[in-house]
Write a protein that holds these residues in place. Structure first.
Motif, short mmCIF file in Angstrom:
data_model
loop_
_atom_site.label_atom_id
_atom_site.label_comp_id
_atom_site.label_asym_id
_atom_site.label_seq_id
_atom_site.Cartn_x
_atom_site.Cartn_y
_atom_site.Cartn_z
N ALA A 156 0.79 -1.12 0.06
CA ALA A 156 0.08 0.01 -0.10
C ALA A 156 0.92 1.24 -0.06
O ALA A 156 0.64 2.28 0.67
CB ALA A 156 -0.95 0.17 1.20
N SER A 157 1.84 1.07 -0.54
CA SER A 157 3.03 2.30 -0.71
C SER A 157 2.43 3.14 -1.70
O SER A 157 1.59 3.15 -2.49
CB SER A 157 4.46 1.86 -0.92
OG SER A 157 4.28 1.01 -2.46
N HIS A 158 3.15 4.58 -1.65
CA HIS A 158 2.65 5.36 -2.39
C HIS A 158 2.83 5.11 -3.97
O HIS A 158 3.87 4.44 -4.29
CB HIS A 158 3.53 6.90 -2.39
CG HIS A 158 2.78 8.09 -2.73
ND1 HIS A 158 3.08 8.31 -4.20
CD2 HIS A 158 2.22 9.14 -2.17
CE1 HIS A 158 2.39 9.68 -4.39
NE2 HIS A 158 1.74 10.00 -2.96
N PRO A 159 1.97 5.58 -4.79
CA PRO A 159 2.00 5.36 -6.18
C PRO A 159 3.42 5.66 -6.83
O PRO A 159 3.73 4.91 -7.93
CB PRO A 159 0.90 5.88 -6.81
CG PRO A 159 -0.17 6.10 -5.90
CD PRO A 159 0.53 6.22 -4.53
N PHE A 160 3.77 6.74 -6.27
CA PHE A 160 5.11 7.33 -7.02
C PHE A 160 6.31 6.81 -6.32
O PHE A 160 7.74 6.78 -6.77
CB PHE A 160 5.29 8.72 -6.91
CG PHE A 160 4.47 9.52 -7.80
CD1 PHE A 160 4.98 9.97 -8.96
CD2 PHE A 160 2.97 9.44 -7.72
CE1 PHE A 160 4.22 10.69 -10.03
CE2 PHE A 160 2.06 9.92 -8.76
CZ PHE A 160 2.82 10.80 -9.68
N ALA A 161 5.93 5.56 -5.22
CA ALA A 161 7.42 5.04 -4.71
C ALA A 161 7.49 3.75 -5.71
O ALA A 161 7.38 2.47 -4.84
CB ALA A 161 6.82 4.71 -3.23
N CYS A 162 7.96 3.90 -6.80
CA CYS A 162 7.95 2.69 -7.65
C CYS A 162 9.30 1.64 -7.28
O CYS A 162 9.00 0.48 -7.35
CB CYS A 162 8.41 3.16 -8.96
SG CYS A 162 7.20 4.51 -9.67
N GLN A 163 10.03 2.40 -6.77
CA GLN A 163 11.34 1.31 -6.18
C GLN A 163 10.71 0.28 -5.22
O GLN A 163 11.35 -0.74 -5.09
CB GLN A 163 12.61 2.02 -5.57
CG GLN A 163 13.83 1.42 -5.36
CD GLN A 163 14.94 2.02 -4.96
OE1 GLN A 163 14.55 3.68 -4.78
NE2 GLN A 163 16.15 1.51 -4.85
N VAL A 164 9.92 0.73 -4.24
CA VAL A 164 9.24 -0.03 -3.17
C VAL A 164 8.58 -1.10 -3.78
O VAL A 164 8.72 -2.14 -3.52
CB VAL A 164 8.35 0.94 -2.22
CG1 VAL A 164 7.93 -0.06 -1.02
CG2 VAL A 164 9.28 1.88 -1.32
N SER A 165 7.79 -0.88 -4.83
CA SER A 165 7.10 -1.73 -5.33
C SER A 165 7.72 -2.80 -5.98
O SER A 165 7.24 -4.05 -6.03
CB SER A 165 5.83 -1.00 -6.37
OG SER A 165 4.97 -0.54 -5.71
N ARG A 166 8.75 -2.54 -6.72
CA ARG A 166 9.65 -3.30 -7.52
C ARG A 166 10.43 -4.19 -6.47
O ARG A 166 10.43 -5.45 -6.92
CB ARG A 166 10.60 -2.59 -8.39
CG ARG A 166 10.06 -1.88 -9.79
CD ARG A 166 11.12 -1.60 -10.60
NE ARG A 166 11.78 -0.37 -10.14
CZ ARG A 166 11.76 0.99 -10.28
NH1 ARG A 166 10.65 1.33 -10.87
NH2 ARG A 166 12.44 1.77 -9.78
N ARG A 196 0.58 9.34 -12.94
CA ARG A 196 1.12 8.28 -12.11
C ARG A 196 1.65 7.13 -12.82
O ARG A 196 1.26 6.97 -13.97
CB ARG A 196 -0.29 7.66 -11.38
CG ARG A 196 -0.03 6.69 -10.33
CD ARG A 196 -1.27 5.81 -10.07
NE ARG A 196 -2.49 6.68 -9.86
CZ ARG A 196 -3.70 6.54 -9.28
NH1 ARG A 196 -4.07 5.32 -9.30
NH2 ARG A 196 -4.53 7.35 -9.31
N PRO A 197 2.91 6.76 -12.16
CA PRO A 197 3.61 5.83 -13.12
C PRO A 197 2.80 4.53 -13.30
O PRO A 197 1.93 4.04 -12.31
CB PRO A 197 4.65 5.69 -12.10
CG PRO A 197 4.81 6.62 -11.22
CD PRO A 197 3.51 7.11 -11.05
N GLN A 198 3.32 3.94 -14.22
CA GLN A 198 2.47 2.65 -14.44
C GLN A 198 3.04 1.62 -13.55
O GLN A 198 4.08 1.47 -13.10
CB GLN A 198 2.76 2.16 -15.65
CG GLN A 198 1.99 2.56 -17.00
CD GLN A 198 2.11 1.51 -18.27
OE1 GLN A 198 3.40 1.20 -18.59
NE2 GLN A 198 1.09 1.10 -18.80
N GLU A 199 2.00 0.59 -13.10
CA GLU A 199 2.45 -0.37 -12.23
C GLU A 199 3.07 -1.37 -12.79
O GLU A 199 3.14 -1.78 -14.21
CB GLU A 199 1.03 -0.99 -11.60
CG GLU A 199 0.34 -0.15 -10.71
CD GLU A 199 0.64 0.17 -9.31
OE1 GLU A 199 1.98 -0.27 -8.82
OE2 GLU A 199 0.21 0.96 -8.83
#
Length: 272
Positions: free
Chosen positions: A93-103, A245-248
């Motif tokens: 549930a991290s911020h949509p712009f926290a792309c590094q966290v999601s990766r 918003r960056p793409q997921e």
């Protein structure tokens, strides 16, 4: 990966354990709902101020600090399993712009074959100019505009350089690093405001009035912050620019809040 002195450790065994990686947006409300559903939670947040938004609970463990990369994510999953208390699911549930966290979460969970769910924020409607990338700010006519930059400190210097004809102001988080980056970008102290997330609408509205802002540059976060700037720009007659918003990441299992909670409400732990 985290600072252990910030933990509030759970004491009970359960097959419904969940690792929630979040912040101060939807995180606290989502945690409350999950606790009501009977989940034991480990919640990871970046900073101590973000942790203050979470109500203490016997089934909640708070961890503060950066994830530490894919290896650290995988280590957390292995440690939980080795202790006999594995996570049933991880929720990003991290911020949509926290792309590094999601990766990082996606890579670590994939290697451990750990179920990962992504909280998908909604796409908000209303008048705004969407910028596919920060670089496209260069093409926006901003000569003589009093521009409020509400995009965080990391991209502040780039935004200032891409809009040289505007008079820049910044709304930042209250941290030494944010102030240092604002000064390095050439903003003077009287054109910088440091406010915590979730500041009252009246406070933000007073800020744009005091500075006589014409245009706001924010991020298409899909959360309460975007809603706030949309409302202020609408009522004050301001131009709103939104960084898209960056793409997921491809292959990520994304669910909106209602679908996510419905999925977790019906979760049945596997039999030993």
């Amino acid at each position: 990966m985290h600072r252990p002195d910030m933990h509030q450790d759970c004491r009970h065994q359960s097959g419904r354990r969940l690792w929630l990686v979040a912040g101060t947006g939807e995180g606290p409300e989502l945690a409350e709902r999950l606790l009501t559903l009977g989940w034991q939670l480990t919640v990871s947040v970046v900073s101590a101020p973000a942790a203050l938004a979470y109500r203490p609970h016997s089934e909640l463990t708070l961890r503060v600090g950066a994830l530490g990369g894919e290896v650290a994510v995988e280590a957390e999953l292995v440690a939980a399993a080795s202790s006999g208390r594995p996570y049933s699911v991880v929720v990003d549930a991290s911020h949509p712009f926290a792309c590094q966290v999601s990766r990082q979460l996606m890579a670590g969970c994939a290697r451990q074959r750990q179920r990962l769910l992504r909280l998908q924020r909604p796409t908000l409607e209303g008048p705004a100019t969407l910028l596919p990338a920060l670089e496209t700010l260069r093409a926006v006519p901003l000569a003589g505009q009093r521009l409020l930059l509400a995009i965080g400190a990391r991209q502040l210097a780039a935004a200032v350089a891409l809009s040289p004809s505007a008079l820049h102001h910044a709304r930042l988080l209250p941290s030494v690093s944010s102030l240092q980056q604002a000064m390095a970008a050439g903003l003077t102290a009287e054109r910088v405001a440091c406010l915590r997330p979730g500041s009252a609408l009246a406070v933000e509205r007073a800020l744009v009035r005091r500075w006589r802002i014409n245009t706001v540059l924010a991020r298409q976060s899909g959360g309460s912050t975007e809603q706030l700037w949309r409302r202020i720009c609408c009522t004050e007659g301001l131009n709103l620019l939104l960084l898209c918003r960056p793409q997921e990441p491809a292959g990520l299992e994304s669910l909106d809040a209602a679908a996510l909670l419905a999925t977790l409400a019906g979760w049945t732990p596997p039999r030993p």
